[in-house]
Each structure stands twice: as structure tokens, then as C-alpha cells.
Motif scaffolding. Structure first.
Motif, mmCIF file in Angstrom:
data_model
loop_
_atom_site.group_PDB
_atom_site.id
_atom_site.type_symbol
_atom_site.label_atom_id
_atom_site.label_comp_id
_atom_site.label_asym_id
_atom_site.label_seq_id
_atom_site.Cartn_x
_atom_site.Cartn_y
_atom_site.Cartn_z
ATOM 1 N N ALA A 13 0.872 -1.124 0.442
ATOM 2 C CA ALA A 13 0.175 -0.294 -0.117
ATOM 3 C C ALA A 13 0.524 1.568 -0.375
ATOM 4 C CB ALA A 13 -1.449 -0.285 1.361
ATOM 5 N N PRO A 14 1.822 1.435 0.948
ATOM 6 C CA PRO A 14 2.849 2.476 0.535
ATOM 7 C C PRO A 14 3.505 2.489 -0.458
ATOM 8 C CG PRO A 14 2.833 1.459 2.079
ATOM 9 C CD PRO A 14 2.603 0.534 1.926
ATOM 10 N N HIS A 15 3.521 2.136 -1.545
ATOM 11 C CA HIS A 15 4.357 2.301 -2.279
ATOM 12 C C HIS A 15 3.190 2.888 -3.648
ATOM 13 C CE1 HIS A 15 6.001 2.160 -6.498
ATOM 14 N NE2 HIS A 15 5.001 0.945 -6.285
ATOM 15 N N ILE A 16 1.756 1.844 -3.476
ATOM 16 C CA ILE A 16 0.766 2.215 -4.639
ATOM 17 C C ILE A 16 0.576 3.829 -3.967
ATOM 18 C CG2 ILE A 16 -1.788 1.533 -4.633
ATOM 19 C CD1 ILE A 16 -1.327 -1.445 -4.400
ATOM 20 N N HIS A 17 -0.038 3.624 -2.962
ATOM 21 C CA HIS A 17 -0.608 5.298 -2.143
ATOM 22 C C HIS A 17 0.331 6.316 -2.629
ATOM 23 C CE1 HIS A 17 -4.064 3.969 -0.394
ATOM 24 N NE2 HIS A 17 -2.771 3.205 1.161
ATOM 25 N N TYR A 71 -6.836 14.445 -11.785
ATOM 26 C CA TYR A 71 -7.729 15.476 -11.116
ATOM 27 C C TYR A 71 -7.501 16.425 -11.080
ATOM 28 C CZ TYR A 71 -8.864 10.624 -10.802
ATOM 29 O OH TYR A 71 -9.577 9.170 -12.134
ATOM 30 N N PRO A 72 -7.468 17.630 -11.345
ATOM 31 C CA PRO A 72 -6.492 19.361 -10.731
ATOM 32 C C PRO A 72 -8.088 19.744 -10.017
ATOM 33 C CG PRO A 72 -7.373 19.578 -13.521
ATOM 34 C CD PRO A 72 -7.233 17.460 -13.218
ATOM 35 N N TRP A 73 -9.221 19.005 -10.416
ATOM 36 C CA TRP A 73 -9.995 20.109 -9.138
ATOM 37 C C TRP A 73 -10.053 19.945 -8.426
ATOM 38 C CZ3 TRP A 73 -10.512 16.760 -12.598
ATOM 39 C CH2 TRP A 73 -11.863 15.205 -12.602
ATOM 40 N N ILE A 74 -8.947 18.698 -7.448
ATOM 41 C CA ILE A 74 -9.245 17.857 -5.838
ATOM 42 C C ILE A 74 -8.268 19.547 -5.222
ATOM 43 C CG2 ILE A 74 -8.694 16.734 -4.554
ATOM 44 C CD1 ILE A 74 -9.340 15.059 -7.187
ATOM 45 N N ASN A 75 -8.597 19.070 -4.380
ATOM 46 C CA ASN A 75 -7.572 20.685 -3.639
ATOM 47 C C ASN A 75 -6.558 19.817 -3.381
ATOM 48 O OD1 ASN A 75 -8.805 22.770 -3.975
ATOM 49 N ND2 ASN A 75 -10.499 22.441 -2.243
ATOM 50 N N ALA A 76 -5.652 20.169 -2.531
ATOM 51 C CA ALA A 76 -4.392 19.253 -1.771
ATOM 52 C C ALA A 76 -5.067 18.431 -0.542
ATOM 53 C CB ALA A 76 -2.989 20.694 -1.806
ATOM 54 N N GLU A 77 -6.006 18.853 0.028
ATOM 55 C CA GLU A 77 -6.633 18.539 1.280
ATOM 56 C C GLU A 77 -6.835 17.409 1.321
ATOM 57 O OE1 GLU A 77 -8.207 22.160 1.205
ATOM 58 O OE2 GLU A 77 -6.060 22.573 0.836
ATOM 59 N N PHE A 93 -4.235 9.738 1.918
ATOM 60 C CA PHE A 93 -3.547 8.558 0.852
ATOM 61 C C PHE A 93 -2.473 9.355 1.732
ATOM 62 C CE2 PHE A 93 -7.176 8.235 -1.646
ATOM 63 C CZ PHE A 93 -7.284 7.509 -1.839
ATOM 64 N N ARG A 94 -1.998 10.902 2.043
ATOM 65 C CA ARG A 94 -0.464 11.169 2.094
ATOM 66 C C ARG A 94 -0.248 10.658 3.956
ATOM 67 N NH1 ARG A 94 -2.020 15.521 1.931
ATOM 68 N NH2 ARG A 94 -2.655 16.542 0.269
ATOM 69 N N ASN A 95 -1.514 10.330 4.314
ATOM 70 C CA ASN A 95 -1.370 9.825 5.825
ATOM 71 C C ASN A 95 -1.182 8.508 5.789
ATOM 72 O OD1 ASN A 95 -1.839 11.964 6.954
ATOM 73 N ND2 ASN A 95 -4.080 11.797 7.625
ATOM 74 N N ARG A 96 -1.555 7.812 4.854
ATOM 75 C CA ARG A 96 -1.375 6.539 4.569
ATOM 76 C C ARG A 96 -0.008 6.065 3.909
ATOM 77 N NH1 ARG A 96 -3.908 2.601 7.111
ATOM 78 N NH2 ARG A 96 -3.714 0.932 5.748
ATOM 79 N N LEU A 97 0.356 6.802 3.502
ATOM 80 C CA LEU A 97 1.544 6.530 3.702
ATOM 81 C C LEU A 97 2.848 5.936 4.796
ATOM 82 C CD1 LEU A 97 3.167 9.488 1.515
ATOM 83 C CD2 LEU A 97 2.724 7.222 0.515
ATOM 84 N N THR A 98 2.804 6.250 5.933
ATOM 85 C CA THR A 98 3.133 5.776 7.449
ATOM 86 C C THR A 98 2.013 4.693 7.918
ATOM 87 O OG1 THR A 98 2.322 7.862 8.330
ATOM 88 C CG2 THR A 98 4.262 8.012 7.072
ATOM 89 N N GLU A 99 0.705 5.087 7.781
ATOM 90 C CA GLU A 99 -0.370 4.215 8.443
ATOM 91 C C GLU A 99 0.285 3.142 8.380
ATOM 92 O OE1 GLU A 99 -3.513 7.896 10.007
ATOM 93 O OE2 GLU A 99 -3.797 6.405 8.164
#
Length: 133
Positions: A33-37, A48-54, A59-65
């Protein structure tokens, strides 16, 4: 989508009925999963340029979780599945979880990549099974 809902329901029912060790060790599908995320985080802003960074916070949290979760699941698995029969059971659990994930991907692929409806009905009207469950 009915296929995704069916797959998720199957997994929830498995986790509800399994031992806690079996439910925990089924998370080993998160091993990559970390590699996939990271791959998703790298590609999604372009697609998906319309999605805000937040919107990517999960997925950013899942890199470590995910790394932490896998370490815990792996420890439980290695401690619990000692005999050949238990290890065979673990492989069956992982195969079931992979089947759940593939079922979800198949349903989404049919709907979004091939533009095929994710269900078949006897009429041209989409049917959502209301009130059956």
C-alpha cells in the motif's frame, strides 16, 4: 455499484465472523500500500486537477500508517499461524481478500473504463434493491 457493495459486504461479514487474528492478518494485502499510495499521490493531481491538496490527506497519512499497520499485521500473523494447517488457512484468507479486491476492481473497470453498466436488469431502468436488507 452493486459489485463493489457486494465485495465490501463480503469482507465485512468475513471480519465479523473471523477470529480477531484472522481479521487482523487479512490486512497483509496492505503490504504494498505505501508504494501504491505514493504512486497515486504522484499521478492524481495531473488527472484530477480540481481536487484541492487537502483531498489527498488520507493517502498522505496512509504512507506511514500502512507501514505501521502491516508491521502489526505481520507480527500477529507470524505469531499466530504456526502449523502447516494454520498457514494454509492464512493463505486462504489472503486469497479471499485478493478476490474481494479484484471483484471491486472488476466492477469499477466495467463501469468506468468499458462504459458498461455495473448491473444487468430485465428493464432499461437501473434497479437498486431497496428494502430487501
Amino acid at each position: 455499484m452493486p459489485g463493489v457493495r457486494f465485495a465490501v459486504d463480503a469482507y465485512v461479514n468475513f471480519a465479523r465472523r473471523a477470529t480477531w487474528e484472522e481479521a487482523a492478518s487479512s490486512s497483509l494485502t496492505e503490504l504494498f500500500a505505501p508504494h501504491i499510495h505514493q504512486s497515486r499521490l504522484d499521478a492524481w493531481p495531473t488527472h484530477y486537477p480540481w481536487i484541492n491538496a487537502e483531498g489527498y490527506t488520507y493517502f498522505r497519512n496512509r504512507l506511514t500508517e500502512a507501514r505501521r499497520d502491516v508491521e502489526q499485521g505481520l507480527k500477529i500473523t507470524l505469531d499466530h499461524y504456526q502449523t502447516a494447517a494454520q498457514q494454509t488457512r492464512m493463505l486462504e484468507i489472503l486469497q479471499f481478500k485478493l478476490d474481494v479486491l479484484w471483484t471491486m476492481l472488476d466492477a469499477m473497470s466495467m463501469a468506468y473504463e468499458l462504459n458498461r453498466p455495473p448491473y444487468h436488469t430485465v428493464t432499461d431502468t437501473a434497479v437498486y434493491h431497496r428494502g430487501l436488507f
